[in-house]
Design an enzyme around this catalytic site. Sequence first.
Site, PDB file in Angstrom:
ATOM      1  N   HIS A   1       0.812  -1.210   0.000  1.00 57.62           N
ATOM      2  CA  HIS A   1       0.000   0.000   0.000  1.00 57.62           C
ATOM      3  C   HIS A   1       0.846   1.261   0.000  1.00 57.62           C
ATOM      4  O   HIS A   1       0.518   2.242  -0.686  1.00 57.62           O
ATOM      5  CB  HIS A   1      -0.955  -0.009   1.191  1.00 57.62           C
ATOM      6  CG  HIS A   1      -2.034  -1.035   1.076  1.00 57.62           C
ATOM      7  ND1 HIS A   1      -2.303  -1.965   2.052  1.00 57.62           N
ATOM      8  CD2 HIS A   1      -2.907  -1.299   0.072  1.00 57.62           C
ATOM      9  CE1 HIS A   1      -3.299  -2.753   1.663  1.00 57.62           C
ATOM     10  NE2 HIS A   1      -3.675  -2.362   0.464  1.00 57.62           N
TER      11      HIS A   1
ATOM     12  N   ASP B   1      -5.456  -0.982  -8.145  1.00 52.32           N
ATOM     13  CA  ASP B   1      -5.220  -2.000  -7.109  1.00 52.32           C
ATOM     14  C   ASP B   1      -6.088  -3.203  -7.443  1.00 52.32           C
ATOM     15  O   ASP B   1      -7.083  -3.479  -6.790  1.00 52.32           O
ATOM     16  CB  ASP B   1      -5.572  -1.415  -5.738  1.00 52.32           C
ATOM     17  CG  ASP B   1      -5.333  -2.397  -4.607  1.00 52.32           C
ATOM     18  OD1 ASP B   1      -4.652  -3.425  -4.831  1.00 52.32           O
ATOM     19  OD2 ASP B   1      -5.836  -2.161  -3.489  1.00 52.32           O
TER      20      ASP B   1
END
Length: 281
Positions: free
Chosen positions: A62, A156
């Site tokens: 992340h 993502d």
Amino acid sequence: MSDWIREKLHADYGQSLRISEMLYDSETEHQRLKVFQNGTFGRVLTLDDVVQTTEGDNFVYHEMLTHVPILAHGAARHVCIIGGGDGGMAREVLRHQSVENVTMVEIDGGVVEFSKQYLPTLSQGAFDDPRLNLVIADGADFIRTTEGGFDVIIVDSTDPIGPGEVLFSDTFYGHAKRALTPGGIIVTQNGVPFMQGDELTNTMRAFQALFADASCYLATVPTYAGGPMAFGWGTDGDARQTPLATLKDRFTASGLTPDYYTPEVHQAAFALPGYVLKLMP
């Protein structure tokens, strides 16, 4: 082996994780979701028995998909996240107080709801941030029809099978470019190139046709087995050449305290080993 889970993403290679306790196991319209406890990585989220994220090591993934493009850009105000239903990507983007709004497009509302309940440490309240606009929709459909205006787009996605497959297509990337502001940056999850080289090659071929600067960078995420993970990078600007001193100044001004990202790691991540360079068309 009944208390273990073995990934079957690759035909002849896969990691296994011990299940200390199964916390959630349910099939949605799109995929089978599981959350279980593991002694090393804490809570683990799998989709169709492929590890997506863990409490223990999610920070690597992340942080590198958010801080690299945002700090390289230097003036990102509007960010779009395609996927990211667990909330970890939104968590890191929203750490940048300079970001005014984040549009997060997730195809499966069930992922968001159970992540709030079973993986709250990943989102850390991101879903309650007024700067976040959560859209439950197909990411490819959204990017095709959006008016755009995004300084950074973060893809993502899951691996290019099932509902995530369309997010690796040339058409999707073309629509994403249109949705970027001048000098905007798109970054993508491109798998582990030692095991999934075609993913990187195909994305780079599309990016080279679309962007003045097309490359990738690497980070090692322990539960993504098979070597470092590749992140695609596409822009018409020169943000990849941002000097280290400038990155350090922006990093200090941001007030970030990451566990993986540093300006030095940022620059070094673009130094690619030979086998990865050979995958670049």
